[in-house]
Design a protein around this motif. Sequence first.
Motif, PDB file in Angstrom:
ATOM      1  N   ILE A   1       0.840  -1.203   0.000  1.00  0.00           N
ATOM      2  CA  ILE A   1       0.000   0.000   0.000  1.00  0.00           C
ATOM      3  C   ILE A   1       0.871   1.247   0.000  1.00  0.00           C
ATOM      4  O   ILE A   1       0.646   2.186  -0.778  1.00  0.00           O
ATOM      5  CB  ILE A   1      -0.936  -0.003   1.220  1.00  0.00           C
ATOM      6  CG1 ILE A   1      -2.008  -1.086   1.075  1.00  0.00           C
ATOM      7  CG2 ILE A   1      -1.608   1.361   1.397  1.00  0.00           C
ATOM      8  CD1 ILE A   1      -2.842  -1.288   2.330  1.00  0.00           C
ATOM      9  N   LEU A   2       1.878   1.282   0.872  1.00  0.00           N
ATOM     10  CA  LEU A   2       2.731   2.467   0.980  1.00  0.00           C
ATOM     11  C   LEU A   2       3.526   2.707  -0.302  1.00  0.00           C
ATOM     12  O   LEU A   2       3.642   3.849  -0.763  1.00  0.00           O
ATOM     13  CB  LEU A   2       3.674   2.318   2.173  1.00  0.00           C
ATOM     14  CG  LEU A   2       3.024   2.458   3.553  1.00  0.00           C
ATOM     15  CD1 LEU A   2       4.002   2.062   4.649  1.00  0.00           C
ATOM     16  CD2 LEU A   2       2.531   3.885   3.777  1.00  0.00           C
ATOM     17  N   ILE A   3       4.068   1.647  -0.883  1.00  0.00           N
ATOM     18  CA  ILE A   3       4.841   1.816  -2.115  1.00  0.00           C
ATOM     19  C   ILE A   3       3.933   2.285  -3.245  1.00  0.00           C
ATOM     20  O   ILE A   3       4.268   3.212  -3.991  1.00  0.00           O
ATOM     21  CB  ILE A   3       5.571   0.515  -2.492  1.00  0.00           C
ATOM     22  CG1 ILE A   3       6.637   0.185  -1.437  1.00  0.00           C
ATOM     23  CG2 ILE A   3       6.211   0.640  -3.872  1.00  0.00           C
ATOM     24  CD1 ILE A   3       7.300  -1.162  -1.648  1.00  0.00           C
ATOM     25  N   SER A   4       2.764   1.670  -3.389  1.00  0.00           N
ATOM     26  CA  SER A   4       1.828   2.070  -4.445  1.00  0.00           C
ATOM     27  C   SER A   4       1.414   3.528  -4.281  1.00  0.00           C
ATOM     28  O   SER A   4       1.347   4.289  -5.259  1.00  0.00           O
ATOM     29  CB  SER A   4       0.585   1.172  -4.424  1.00  0.00           C
ATOM     30  OG  SER A   4       0.919  -0.167  -4.665  1.00  0.00           O
ATOM     31  N   ALA A   5       1.133   3.940  -3.039  1.00  0.00           N
ATOM     32  CA  ALA A   5       0.732   5.324  -2.786  1.00  0.00           C
ATOM     33  C   ALA A   5       1.879   6.293  -3.036  1.00  0.00           C
ATOM     34  O   ALA A   5       1.677   7.400  -3.555  1.00  0.00           O
ATOM     35  CB  ALA A   5       0.227   5.457  -1.348  1.00  0.00           C
ATOM     36  N   ALA A   6       3.101   5.880  -2.679  1.00  0.00           N
ATOM     37  CA  ALA A   6       4.268   6.739  -2.926  1.00  0.00           C
ATOM     38  C   ALA A   6       4.522   6.898  -4.422  1.00  0.00           C
ATOM     39  O   ALA A   6       4.896   7.981  -4.888  1.00  0.00           O
ATOM     40  CB  ALA A   6       5.500   6.147  -2.239  1.00  0.00           C
TER      41      ALA A   6
ATOM     42  N   GLN B   1      11.376  11.675   2.052  1.00  0.00           N
ATOM     43  CA  GLN B   1      10.643  12.065   3.256  1.00  0.00           C
ATOM     44  C   GLN B   1       9.593  11.020   3.629  1.00  0.00           C
ATOM     45  O   GLN B   1       9.447  10.660   4.800  1.00  0.00           O
ATOM     46  CB  GLN B   1       9.975  13.424   3.038  1.00  0.00           C
ATOM     47  CG  GLN B   1      10.950  14.585   2.952  1.00  0.00           C
ATOM     48  CD  GLN B   1      10.252  15.915   2.682  1.00  0.00           C
ATOM     49  OE1 GLN B   1       9.036  16.028   2.790  1.00  0.00           O
ATOM     50  NE2 GLN B   1      11.029  16.932   2.326  1.00  0.00           N
ATOM     51  N   LEU B   2       8.872  10.516   2.631  1.00  0.00           N
ATOM     52  CA  LEU B   2       7.890   9.463   2.900  1.00  0.00           C
ATOM     53  C   LEU B   2       8.580   8.195   3.403  1.00  0.00           C
ATOM     54  O   LEU B   2       8.113   7.550   4.350  1.00  0.00           O
ATOM     55  CB  LEU B   2       7.095   9.142   1.629  1.00  0.00           C
ATOM     56  CG  LEU B   2       6.022  10.143   1.198  1.00  0.00           C
ATOM     57  CD1 LEU B   2       5.387   9.694  -0.109  1.00  0.00           C
ATOM     58  CD2 LEU B   2       4.955  10.281   2.272  1.00  0.00           C
ATOM     59  N   HIS B   3       9.681   7.852   2.767  1.00  0.00           N
ATOM     60  CA  HIS B   3      10.422   6.653   3.162  1.00  0.00           C
ATOM     61  C   HIS B   3      10.880   6.754   4.605  1.00  0.00           C
ATOM     62  O   HIS B   3      10.787   5.782   5.370  1.00  0.00           O
ATOM     63  CB  HIS B   3      11.623   6.469   2.224  1.00  0.00           C
ATOM     64  CG  HIS B   3      12.516   5.336   2.615  1.00  0.00           C
ATOM     65  ND1 HIS B   3      13.721   5.527   3.246  1.00  0.00           N
ATOM     66  CD2 HIS B   3      12.372   3.993   2.465  1.00  0.00           C
ATOM     67  CE1 HIS B   3      14.293   4.356   3.459  1.00  0.00           C
ATOM     68  NE2 HIS B   3      13.494   3.418   2.993  1.00  0.00           N
ATOM     69  N   HIS B   4      11.344   7.927   5.004  1.00  0.00           N
ATOM     70  CA  HIS B   4      11.802   8.118   6.384  1.00  0.00           C
ATOM     71  C   HIS B   4      10.642   7.973   7.360  1.00  0.00           C
ATOM     72  O   HIS B   4      10.773   7.359   8.431  1.00  0.00           O
ATOM     73  CB  HIS B   4      12.443   9.498   6.535  1.00  0.00           C
ATOM     74  CG  HIS B   4      12.919   9.784   7.935  1.00  0.00           C
ATOM     75  ND1 HIS B   4      14.047   9.205   8.469  1.00  0.00           N
ATOM     76  CD2 HIS B   4      12.388  10.582   8.922  1.00  0.00           C
ATOM     77  CE1 HIS B   4      14.210   9.622   9.711  1.00  0.00           C
ATOM     78  NE2 HIS B   4      13.225  10.461  10.004  1.00  0.00           N
ATOM     79  N   ALA B   5       9.467   8.523   6.999  1.00  0.00           N
ATOM     80  CA  ALA B   5       8.303   8.472   7.891  1.00  0.00           C
ATOM     81  C   ALA B   5       7.805   7.043   8.091  1.00  0.00           C
ATOM     82  O   ALA B   5       7.270   6.715   9.154  1.00  0.00           O
ATOM     83  CB  ALA B   5       7.185   9.349   7.343  1.00  0.00           C
ATOM     84  N   TYR B   6       7.985   6.199   7.076  1.00  0.00           N
ATOM     85  CA  TYR B   6       7.466   4.835   7.138  1.00  0.00           C
ATOM     86  C   TYR B   6       8.577   3.792   7.079  1.00  0.00           C
ATOM     87  O   TYR B   6       8.344   2.649   6.676  1.00  0.00           O
ATOM     88  CB  TYR B   6       6.471   4.601   5.991  1.00  0.00           C
ATOM     89  CG  TYR B   6       5.217   5.436   6.107  1.00  0.00           C
ATOM     90  CD1 TYR B   6       4.172   5.042   6.928  1.00  0.00           C
ATOM     91  CD2 TYR B   6       5.096   6.638   5.405  1.00  0.00           C
ATOM     92  CE1 TYR B   6       3.035   5.810   7.044  1.00  0.00           C
ATOM     93  CE2 TYR B   6       3.951   7.414   5.527  1.00  0.00           C
ATOM     94  CZ  TYR B   6       2.917   6.991   6.345  1.00  0.00           C
ATOM     95  OH  TYR B   6       1.789   7.763   6.466  1.00  0.00           O
ATOM     96  N   LYS B   7       9.757   4.177   7.523  1.00  0.00           N
ATOM     97  CA  LYS B   7      10.919   3.297   7.353  1.00  0.00           C
ATOM     98  C   LYS B   7      10.792   1.940   8.030  1.00  0.00           C
ATOM     99  O   LYS B   7      11.316   0.949   7.497  1.00  0.00           O
ATOM    100  CB  LYS B   7      12.185   4.003   7.849  1.00  0.00           C
ATOM    101  CG  LYS B   7      13.460   3.353   7.337  1.00  0.00           C
ATOM    102  CD  LYS B   7      14.667   4.238   7.572  1.00  0.00           C
ATOM    103  CE  LYS B   7      15.914   3.626   6.948  1.00  0.00           C
ATOM    104  NZ  LYS B   7      17.115   4.469   7.142  1.00  0.00           N
ATOM    105  N   PRO B   8      10.118   1.806   9.158  1.00  0.00           N
ATOM    106  CA  PRO B   8       9.989   0.449   9.707  1.00  0.00           C
ATOM    107  C   PRO B   8       9.259  -0.515   8.782  1.00  0.00           C
ATOM    108  O   PRO B   8       9.410  -1.725   8.897  1.00  0.00           O
ATOM    109  CB  PRO B   8       9.190   0.675  10.999  1.00  0.00           C
ATOM    110  CG  PRO B   8       9.462   2.089  11.372  1.00  0.00           C
ATOM    111  CD  PRO B   8       9.586   2.827  10.071  1.00  0.00           C
TER     112      PRO B   8
END
Length: 507
Positions: free
Chosen positions: A401-406, A418-425
């Motif tokens: 979901i996160l990759i598709s949305a990014a 910035q998105l990657h850092h926010a969702y890095k876990p």
Amino acid sequence: MEQQRMGIIDIGSNSIRLVIYERTPQGAYRVIDGSKQAGRLSEQIDGDGKLNEAAVDRLVGTLHRFRLLCFLHKTDRIRAVATAAIRNAANREHVLQRLAKETGLMVEPLSGKEEAAYGFLGMINTMEVRDGFLIDIGGGSTELSLFRGRELIRSVSFPFGAVNSSRRYAEKGNLDDKSLSELESVLRNAIEAEPWIREAAGLPLVGIGGTVRTLARMHQAQIKYPLPQTHNYVMRPEDTEALFASLRGLPLEKRKKTPGLSKDRADLIVPGIAILRTFFRTCRADRYLICGAGLRDGLFFDLALPSGGRLDDPLDYSIANIGALYPDAPQPHVDQVNRLAAALYDELAPRYPLGGEAACWLNVASRLFRIGAGIDYYQYAKHTFYLMVNSHLNGLSHRGILISAAVASYKNRSGARQLHHAYKPIMDDDDLEAVYRLGTLLQLAVALDRSESQPFEGLEADIRSNKLLLRPIGQNGPMTMERSEVDALADDFRKVWGLTPVLENGR
């Protein structure tokens, strides 16, 4: 297509819930209202096995309020069902007659197998999982099912749940060692009568219902999980064991303060997890998989969809549903971008492999990239990301979901970082590289229909030296805007792919 609304009422052994669904004129489904009332019906069973009249009085009042909500929303149909507490009550017929006479609702008492079947339908239509066990821990019963190849194989309903187990074994929600041993012994003896449960080791245990959703919320709060979504959340057995031990060690008043645990479930969560972990061990499952859908969703699908409510492709259905909920984007443009993105990926993927799921991520992104324009065109990328992450993109993992949305909201590498850092876990470093590549590829597909007029029918792509040559097929209009947009994008595309896109004349 006309707008339609339907109400689903689930009279559970712990909670009574209403969900009101709407079908929009565009054919999309969404929840527009809902209500929950704590019932604890399993606690209201007397020594003769009857549901006491005071509990029925309160239930009548709750159903009157639910009917009023349905009336105010102009629902076309209401479906009300009851599970273990009423189904097993010695005065079941009396209770159902009172409900019909005093509320006008014909409540369906579901059998254990029917409850399991509707729960399975809600789960299988919202997750991409082929094989596993499905467990639904209610207030007065627990349903366990085995499914293979997305087909329900076996199911059984056991007459114990979080509420009646708490009442019998956990005084004030506290389960000491002796009581835990007694409860586990009862569970194991019941399971022994169903030998098929032990014959499918190594599968996920998919959980639906309040106990497993609460377990997921507590774990997410504990590890500060950045995506507040329990559907399709994976938990390791050691994490469940650690949370169980921690909760057992807390007195009830302190337990109520546990992040992710609602106060009205604080006395039920320990016996609920005790049931869950016993089944996990007996099934010899390999992981917990939390499902946010369940019985009410299964009832909805059964009413709303043809052919028994089964979906062949939950992800495709949810993409189409989300797109129909935000119909501002011109569909011919979205379809063209989706086709062009796929054609570009087919050319580039053999030379620049991005993994088996990349094509799926790009397909999702290229079908939903414009949904944010319904909020604000000038910042639609930001709104698209939010809507995709917070909508029901069923069939994708949280990472997917996160990759598709990014990818759908990609503007530049800085924003992606910035998105990657926010969702890095959830997203790793390789995922960031995939977002760069797929995001710029989607930008190129959008540029190739900048006029939103589909000036050509198809596309051939060819790599020569350091150029990506793009040859339109079936040109039927001027490409001035498209050529200008491709030129403007060329530098950013080259930095990511090492190729300069060149839009040639059509044929």
